[in-house]
Design a protein around this motif. Structure first.
Motif, PDB file in Angstrom:
ATOM      1  N   VAL A 244       0.870  -1.172   0.000  1.00  0.00           N
ATOM      2  CA  VAL A 244       0.000   0.000   0.000  1.00  0.00           C
ATOM      3  C   VAL A 244       0.907   1.223   0.000  1.00  0.00           C
ATOM      4  CG1 VAL A 244      -1.862   1.233   1.165  1.00  0.00           C
ATOM      5  CG2 VAL A 244      -1.746  -1.271   1.312  1.00  0.00           C
ATOM      6  N   PRO A 245       1.117   1.853  -1.160  1.00  0.00           N
ATOM      7  CA  PRO A 245       2.014   3.014  -1.220  1.00  0.00           C
ATOM      8  C   PRO A 245       1.433   4.226  -0.494  1.00  0.00           C
ATOM      9  CG  PRO A 245       1.646   2.046  -3.410  1.00  0.00           C
ATOM     10  CD  PRO A 245       0.628   1.461  -2.486  1.00  0.00           C
ATOM     11  N   LYS A 246       2.297   5.058   0.002  1.00  0.00           N
ATOM     12  CA  LYS A 246       1.889   6.261   0.712  1.00  0.00           C
ATOM     13  C   LYS A 246       1.040   7.166  -0.183  1.00  0.00           C
ATOM     14  CE  LYS A 246       3.753  10.145   3.384  1.00  0.00           C
ATOM     15  NZ  LYS A 246       4.993  10.787   3.914  1.00  0.00           N
ATOM     16  N   GLY A 247      -0.062   7.662   0.372  1.00  0.00           N
ATOM     17  CA  GLY A 247      -0.915   8.597  -0.342  1.00  0.00           C
ATOM     18  C   GLY A 247      -1.866   7.976  -1.343  1.00  0.00           C
ATOM     19  N   LYS A 248      -1.929   6.651  -1.408  1.00  0.00           N
ATOM     20  CA  LYS A 248      -2.779   5.970  -2.380  1.00  0.00           C
ATOM     21  C   LYS A 248      -3.965   5.282  -1.695  1.00  0.00           C
ATOM     22  CE  LYS A 248      -0.003   6.924  -5.818  1.00  0.00           C
ATOM     23  NZ  LYS A 248      -0.396   7.894  -6.882  1.00  0.00           N
ATOM     24  N   VAL A 249      -4.979   4.989  -2.502  1.00  0.00           N
ATOM     25  CA  VAL A 249      -6.099   4.150  -2.071  1.00  0.00           C
ATOM     26  C   VAL A 249      -5.917   2.796  -2.726  1.00  0.00           C
ATOM     27  CG1 VAL A 249      -8.598   3.811  -2.049  1.00  0.00           C
ATOM     28  CG2 VAL A 249      -7.653   6.125  -1.849  1.00  0.00           C
ATOM     29  N   VAL A 250      -5.803   1.767  -1.907  1.00  0.00           N
ATOM     30  CA  VAL A 250      -5.651   0.398  -2.400  1.00  0.00           C
ATOM     31  C   VAL A 250      -6.849  -0.402  -1.911  1.00  0.00           C
ATOM     32  CG1 VAL A 250      -4.253  -1.701  -2.322  1.00  0.00           C
ATOM     33  CG2 VAL A 250      -3.140   0.545  -2.421  1.00  0.00           C
ATOM     34  N   THR A 251      -7.446  -1.185  -2.798  1.00  0.00           N
ATOM     35  CA  THR A 251      -8.601  -1.979  -2.402  1.00  0.00           C
ATOM     36  C   THR A 251      -8.310  -3.464  -2.523  1.00  0.00           C
ATOM     37  OG1 THR A 251     -10.990  -2.293  -2.707  1.00  0.00           O
ATOM     38  CG2 THR A 251      -9.686  -2.026  -4.703  1.00  0.00           C
ATOM     39  N   LEU A 252      -8.923  -4.208  -1.618  1.00  0.00           N
ATOM     40  CA  LEU A 252      -8.822  -5.670  -1.592  1.00  0.00           C
ATOM     41  C   LEU A 252     -10.232  -6.203  -1.798  1.00  0.00           C
ATOM     42  CD1 LEU A 252      -6.997  -8.149  -1.027  1.00  0.00           C
ATOM     43  CD2 LEU A 252      -7.496  -7.829   1.395  1.00  0.00           C
ATOM     44  N   ILE A 253     -10.451  -6.865  -2.934  1.00  0.00           N
ATOM     45  CA  ILE A 253     -11.791  -7.369  -3.241  1.00  0.00           C
ATOM     46  C   ILE A 253     -11.767  -8.893  -3.290  1.00  0.00           C
ATOM     47  CG2 ILE A 253     -12.401  -5.283  -4.523  1.00  0.00           C
ATOM     48  CD1 ILE A 253     -12.053  -6.896  -7.127  1.00  0.00           C
ATOM     49  N   GLY A 254     -12.955  -9.475  -3.188  1.00  0.00           N
ATOM     50  CA  GLY A 254     -13.075 -10.928  -3.229  1.00  0.00           C
ATOM     51  C   GLY A 254     -14.414 -11.335  -2.658  1.00  0.00           C
ATOM     52  N   SER A 255     -14.756 -12.581  -2.822  1.00  0.00           N
ATOM     53  CA  SER A 255     -16.040 -13.084  -2.346  1.00  0.00           C
ATOM     54  C   SER A 255     -16.039 -13.218  -0.827  1.00  0.00           C
ATOM     55  CB  SER A 255     -16.345 -14.448  -2.992  1.00  0.00           C
ATOM     56  OG  SER A 255     -15.322 -15.371  -2.679  1.00  0.00           O
ATOM     57  N   ASN A 256     -17.226 -13.423  -0.257  1.00  0.00           N
ATOM     58  CA  ASN A 256     -17.330 -13.657   1.184  1.00  0.00           C
ATOM     59  C   ASN A 256     -16.506 -14.881   1.579  1.00  0.00           C
ATOM     60  OD1 ASN A 256     -19.074 -11.519   1.708  1.00  0.00           O
ATOM     61  ND2 ASN A 256     -20.904 -12.733   1.297  1.00  0.00           N
ATOM     62  N   GLY A 257     -15.768 -14.779   2.667  1.00  0.00           N
ATOM     63  CA  GLY A 257     -14.953 -15.890   3.132  1.00  0.00           C
ATOM     64  C   GLY A 257     -13.597 -15.992   2.483  1.00  0.00           C
ATOM     65  N   ALA A 258     -13.244 -15.000   1.644  1.00  0.00           N
ATOM     66  CA  ALA A 258     -11.963 -15.067   0.941  1.00  0.00           C
ATOM     67  C   ALA A 258     -10.780 -14.775   1.854  1.00  0.00           C
ATOM     68  CB  ALA A 258     -11.961 -14.090  -0.234  1.00  0.00           C
ATOM     69  N   GLY A 259     -11.041 -14.081   2.982  1.00  0.00           N
ATOM     70  CA  GLY A 259      -9.961 -13.749   3.903  1.00  0.00           C
ATOM     71  C   GLY A 259      -9.670 -12.265   4.008  1.00  0.00           C
ATOM     72  N   LYS A 260     -10.544 -11.424   3.468  1.00  0.00           N
ATOM     73  CA  LYS A 260     -10.297  -9.983   3.442  1.00  0.00           C
ATOM     74  C   LYS A 260     -10.292  -9.382   4.852  1.00  0.00           C
ATOM     75  CE  LYS A 260     -13.845  -9.011   0.807  1.00  0.00           C
ATOM     76  NZ  LYS A 260     -14.470 -10.360   0.863  1.00  0.00           N
ATOM     77  N   THR A 261     -11.330  -9.675   5.627  1.00  0.00           N
ATOM     78  CA  THR A 261     -11.399  -9.135   6.981  1.00  0.00           C
ATOM     79  C   THR A 261     -10.283  -9.701   7.854  1.00  0.00           C
ATOM     80  OG1 THR A 261     -13.769  -8.645   6.931  1.00  0.00           O
ATOM     81  CG2 THR A 261     -12.810  -9.097   9.083  1.00  0.00           C
ATOM     82  N   THR A 262      -9.945 -10.957   7.673  1.00  0.00           N
ATOM     83  CA  THR A 262      -8.832 -11.548   8.414  1.00  0.00           C
ATOM     84  C   THR A 262      -7.536 -10.806   8.111  1.00  0.00           C
ATOM     85  OG1 THR A 262      -9.891 -13.721   8.401  1.00  0.00           O
ATOM     86  CG2 THR A 262      -7.521 -13.664   8.794  1.00  0.00           C
ATOM     87  N   THR A 263      -7.347 -10.419   6.862  1.00  0.00           N
ATOM     88  CA  THR A 263      -6.172  -9.632   6.485  1.00  0.00           C
ATOM     89  C   THR A 263      -6.120  -8.326   7.260  1.00  0.00           C
ATOM     90  OG1 THR A 263      -6.171 -10.582   4.250  1.00  0.00           O
ATOM     91  CG2 THR A 263      -4.977  -8.512   4.571  1.00  0.00           C
TER      92      THR A 263
ATOM     93  N   GLN B 199     -17.207  -5.147  -0.472  1.00  0.00           N
ATOM     94  CA  GLN B 199     -17.934  -6.147  -1.235  1.00  0.00           C
ATOM     95  C   GLN B 199     -18.379  -5.610  -2.593  1.00  0.00           C
ATOM     96  OE1 GLN B 199     -18.105  -9.213   0.053  1.00  0.00           O
ATOM     97  NE2 GLN B 199     -19.026 -10.017  -1.795  1.00  0.00           N
ATOM     98  N   ASN B 200     -18.639  -4.294  -2.658  1.00  0.00           N
ATOM     99  CA  ASN B 200     -19.036  -3.675  -3.929  1.00  0.00           C
ATOM    100  C   ASN B 200     -17.774  -3.411  -4.733  1.00  0.00           C
ATOM    101  OD1 ASN B 200     -19.858  -1.851  -5.999  1.00  0.00           O
ATOM    102  ND2 ASN B 200     -21.638  -1.274  -4.774  1.00  0.00           N
ATOM    103  N   ALA B 201     -17.378  -4.404  -5.511  1.00  0.00           N
ATOM    104  CA  ALA B 201     -16.098  -4.351  -6.214  1.00  0.00           C
ATOM    105  C   ALA B 201     -16.029  -3.203  -7.208  1.00  0.00           C
ATOM    106  CB  ALA B 201     -15.841  -5.677  -6.927  1.00  0.00           C
ATOM    107  N   ARG B 202     -17.125  -2.907  -7.863  1.00  0.00           N
ATOM    108  CA  ARG B 202     -17.114  -1.842  -8.863  1.00  0.00           C
ATOM    109  C   ARG B 202     -16.779  -0.487  -8.225  1.00  0.00           C
ATOM    110  NH1 ARG B 202     -19.246  -1.808 -13.742  1.00  0.00           N
ATOM    111  NH2 ARG B 202     -20.578  -3.612 -13.270  1.00  0.00           N
ATOM    112  N   LEU B 203     -17.495  -0.142  -7.154  1.00  0.00           N
ATOM    113  CA  LEU B 203     -17.247   1.136  -6.494  1.00  0.00           C
ATOM    114  C   LEU B 203     -15.856   1.183  -5.873  1.00  0.00           C
ATOM    115  CD1 LEU B 203     -20.674   1.913  -4.768  1.00  0.00           C
ATOM    116  CD2 LEU B 203     -19.677   3.005  -6.789  1.00  0.00           C
ATOM    117  N   ALA B 204     -15.432   0.060  -5.337  1.00  0.00           N
ATOM    118  CA  ALA B 204     -14.106   0.014  -4.724  1.00  0.00           C
ATOM    119  C   ALA B 204     -13.015   0.273  -5.754  1.00  0.00           C
ATOM    120  CB  ALA B 204     -13.886  -1.341  -4.056  1.00  0.00           C
TER     121      ALA B 204
END
Length: 242
Positions: free
Chosen positions: A24-43, A196-201
């Protein structure tokens, strides 16, 4: 700003993250997308110290914070707005916001002008300004999400983790939340967004990662992922021609 290398995490004996790496570079917005249970919240939990990693490393601002207590990571300049909002329902909106500035009151973060930052947070979320003396538990879901984000900002973070900010919100409120994400980034705050809304993210982000079953399966510029046929079919609900 944030570098994750070969990160493993588990709940008990069940491993959820199987060696993921991302930047995640400084000053940027980075998104992590994936289906439910993929591990995003755990990350997100492993980054912020809510869950102790089983292996790998988390570097924040060049400092190894792997497995560090969450309050120490927060003092270093990372704020986490978790999935499910988790506001203090019996406290007022204003007191919730001031609680977000607690590290600054204790001088573990640079104090600065807390009153000015409180005013800016309320200007960023006008709905909260109208309800600042109201109990947080009486707010709508969208208002509570705004409060969770504003509370995180009150610590003056260098990096903001946003976990599912649009979950359960009406479309008009979702639009407002994502506008605020852009506003936050414009103020120089680095953002890691799970959504979860991959398009907006992807529309809001500079770079994106796709996660599946505890692994990073794709990475690239957000605009490129937004137009990638595999991403469109799997996460944007668009059937692609064979």
């Amino acid at each position: 700003m944030l570098t994750i290398q070969n990160l493993h995490a588990a709940y008990g004996k069940v491993e959820v993250l199987h060696g993921i790496s991302l930047d995640v570079p400084k000053g940027k917005v980075v998104t992590l997308i994936g289906s439910n249970g993929a591990g995003k919240t755990t990350t997100m939990r492993a980054i912020s110290g809510m869950l102790k990693p089983k292996g790998g490393s988390v570097l924040f601002g060049g400092k190894d914070v792997t497995g560090m207590d969450s309050y120490r990571i927060a003092r270093a300049g990372l704020a986490h707005s978790p999935e499910g909002r988790r506001v203090f329902s019996t406290m007022s909106v204003k007191d919730n916001l001031l609680l977000g500035a607690f590290p600054r009151f204790t001088r573990s973060r640079t104090r600065g002008d807390i009153d000015t930052d409180l005013g800016q947070a309320l200007e960023l979320f006008p709905r909260l300004k109208e309800r600042q003396n109201q109990l947080a538990g009486t707010l709508s879901g969208g208002e509570q999400q705004m409060l969770a984000m504003a509370r995180a900002l009150m610590s003056r973070p260098q990096l903001l983790l946003l976990d599912e900010p649009s979950m359960g919100l009406a479309p008009i409120m979702v639009g407002r939340i994502f506008q605020v994400v852009r506003d936050i980034a414009a103020q120089g705050v680095t953002v890691l967004l799970v959504e979860q809304n991959a398009r907006l993210a992807l529309q809001a982000a500079d770079r994106g990662y796709v996660m599946d079953s505890g692994l990073i399966t794709m990475a690239g510029a957000a605009d490129e992922l937004l137009h990638d046929p595999k991403v469109r079919e799997a996460y944007l609900g668009e059937a692609c021609e064979p």
